[in-house]
Design an enzyme around this catalytic site. Structure first.
Site, PDB file in Angstrom:
ATOM      1  CB  CYS A  35      23.299  20.553  31.714  1.00  0.00           C
ATOM      2  SG  CYS A  35      22.446  21.059  33.206  1.00  0.00           S
TER       3      CYS A  35
ATOM      4  CG  HIS B 136      22.581  15.419  34.522  1.00  0.00           C
ATOM      5  ND1 HIS B 136      23.614  15.775  33.670  1.00  0.00           N
ATOM      6  CD2 HIS B 136      21.748  16.505  34.557  1.00  0.00           C
ATOM      7  CE1 HIS B 136      23.409  17.016  33.234  1.00  0.00           C
ATOM      8  NE2 HIS B 136      22.297  17.479  33.761  1.00  0.00           N
TER       9      HIS B 136
END
Lengths: 390, 131
Positions: A87, A336
């Site tokens: 991420c 996201h």
């Protein structure tokens, strides 16, 4: 010494969400066009590109994404490198761009990130995300990412008395900010009661504690002091950057109620910038889960350990609070798309700093911090940015 | 110690599969290490040998997985926890014998003991149950 030559001169993102019918390369090209040609920066000026994508191999069956994406976006030929740190892929790409400018190797570079996640099932996405944890020792027993943060939540609850309701308040705030953001996946406020809906993903984390599965892309142009003037009167300077790593295995950490890489990366960035948490007007932190925002706000030194939840309850992190956090809605409400996230966070800081955040504009916006976090917290990148006239 | 007895990740996983858990042990300082590391967290040595453990320890964190990856989908909901073994090292495994409907009744610090669980995926997992 603060960094002194890296300027952000444009930044843009696509809408985040389930972008049905739009492929990885198309959303990437849209973000690049917005950040270059549409912003008055000719593509011919871009000398190199640093691209964040996490796991397109599993999500869209595509590796070697940097040249593929650049070609589609009309930037074929320049050096193009993909950066992967789960991420935190986007922010590691950004750091590579920062180093490229600071070293003097290039004057103007593109930093961009993208991920297409909604074309496979939720279980498949869960499996892909789990690849960012230690496959042999933790993913192998069925630990998932919500599970990693579920365990962090249990540790934080046990140590500081944090409650499920405290976490739900982070979701309520995120949705409140996201409701004003036309690029957010969720543009709808939610009540505390709704946020507490007991649909568990990984106990004690419920559906509304989790950031969604998203598609999207974001792009930035970085340039030297010399060139910045050609593009804008109001560049944003990146004055400090820090990155740290930690054990992949959560079980190898002494402490689960704090992420050591966040602490290290933020201290390194503050030290480089010659600034401290009290100098920050706001932050954009990696709220992949509500508990992650609470812990990050403590790890970056905005609040004492154990007091992050109270800061949310007291409105300190709200858009009109003393220390706004995720004023445009964060990962939680905006979405996201993993590889895009770190770049999008920098775009948010850029837009807030130059006063271009529309309905999400915060009142005090001279200096901001971004915190991008990868996997189990095994990678963390923190950047501190200041508007050039501040 | 000959090369064949030098611990490897592959053999570590095989020991779990055979329900005969073995941990690494630092030859230089004696620290017990699991899951495997190429370098001792305590002294930095890279010389490892096998050791066995008592199998007892305490629970330091846990969660109940409701949304699982493909391979574990049929097993959900299930507990995953981090256990600090009495030898000092911390390890991640499944928890057995705890009610997935009542995680709020599980206390950190609870004593647990090593066990194994056979997943529907066909693999054997390291697991812990109440002591």
């Amino acid at each position: 010494m603060p960094l002194n030559n890296t300027n952000i001169v444009s930044g843009a993102q696509t809408k985040f969400g389930a972008l049905k019918g739009i492929s990885l390369r198309e959303m990437f090209a849209e973000a690049v066009d917005k950040a270059t040609a549409d912003a008055g920066i000719p593509k011919e000026d871009i000398q190199a590109a640093f691209i964040g994508t996490f796991i397109p191999e599993m999500l869209v069956h595509q590796g070697h994404t940097a040249p593929l994406l650049l070609d589609f976006a009309g930037l074929k030929g320049i050096p193009a490198t993909r950066h992967e740190a789960a991420c935190a892929s986007g922010a590691t790409a950004l750091r590579a761009g920062i180093m490229a400018i600071e070293s003097g190797l290039y004057d103007t570079v593109l930093v961009a990130g993208a991920e297409k996640m909604t074309s496979v099932s939720t279980n498949k996405v869960t499996e892909a995300l789990a690849a960012a944890a230690d496959d042999d020792f933790e993913s192998a027993v069925g630990l998932t990412f919500p599970g990693v943060f579920g365990m962090a939540a249990v540790a934080h609850m046990d140590k500081y008395g944090t409650t499920e309701e405290d976490m739900a308040r982070v979701a309520v705030k995120a949705h409140k900010n996201g409701a004003k953001n036309p690029l957010a996946q969720f543009q709808k406020e939610i009540t505390l009661e709704k946020a507490m809906t007991p649909r568990y993903i990984a106990w004690p984390l419920k559906l509304f504690d989790c950031s969604p599965i998203s598609d999207g892309a974001a792009a930035l142009v970085l340039t030297s002091n010399e060139k910045a003037k050609e593009y804008t009167d109001l560049p944003v300077k990146i004055v400090g950057t820090g990155q740290a790593s930690a054990s992949m295995n959560l079980c190898d950490r002494d402490q689960l109620a704090s992420f050591e890489a966040s602490v290290k990366a933020s201290r390194a960035a503050y030290e480089m910038a010659g600034l401290s948490p009290k100098d920050m007007d706001f932050a954009v932190v990696h709220d992949c889960f509500t508990i992650a925002e609470i812990i990050a706000s403590e790890d970056i030194g905005f609040f004492e350990p154990g007091t992050g939840a109270k800061a949310v309850e007291d409105g300190i992190t709200a858009m009109d609070g003393d220390k706004p956090i995720n004023p445009m809605g964060g990962l939680k409400a905006v979405g996201h798309p993993v590889g895009a996230t770190g770049v999008k966070q920098a775009v948010v800081i850029y837009r807030e700093l130059i006063g271009d955040a529309g309905a999400n504009q915060i009142p005090k916006h001279d200096v901001g911090l971004m915190h991008n976090f990868g996997g189990t917290g095994a990678t963390c990148v923190v950047n501190i940015m200041r508007r050039s006239d501040a | 110690m000959n090369d064949e007895s030098k611990p490897t990740v592959e053999a570590y996983k095989q020991y779990i599969e055979s329900e005969d858990f073995h941990a690494y042990k630092c030859v230089d300082c004696g620290a017990v290490i699991a899951p495997p590391s190429g370098t001792c967290y305590a002294c930095g040595s890279n010389k490892m040998e096998w050791t066995t453990v008592k199998g007892t320890g305490k629970l330091v964190a846990f969660t109940v997985i409701h949304i699982a990856p493909e391979a574990f989908k049929a097993e959900a909901p299930y507990y995953v926890g981090i256990i600090e073994l009495d030898e000092g090292t911390r390890i991640t495994g499944r928890l057995k014998g705890f009610d997935t409907n009542h995680p709020e009744e599980v206390s950190l610090g609870s004593r647990v003991v090593l066990d194994y669980e056979h997943g529907e995926s066909g693999n054997t997992y390291l697991a812990f149950r109440p002591e």
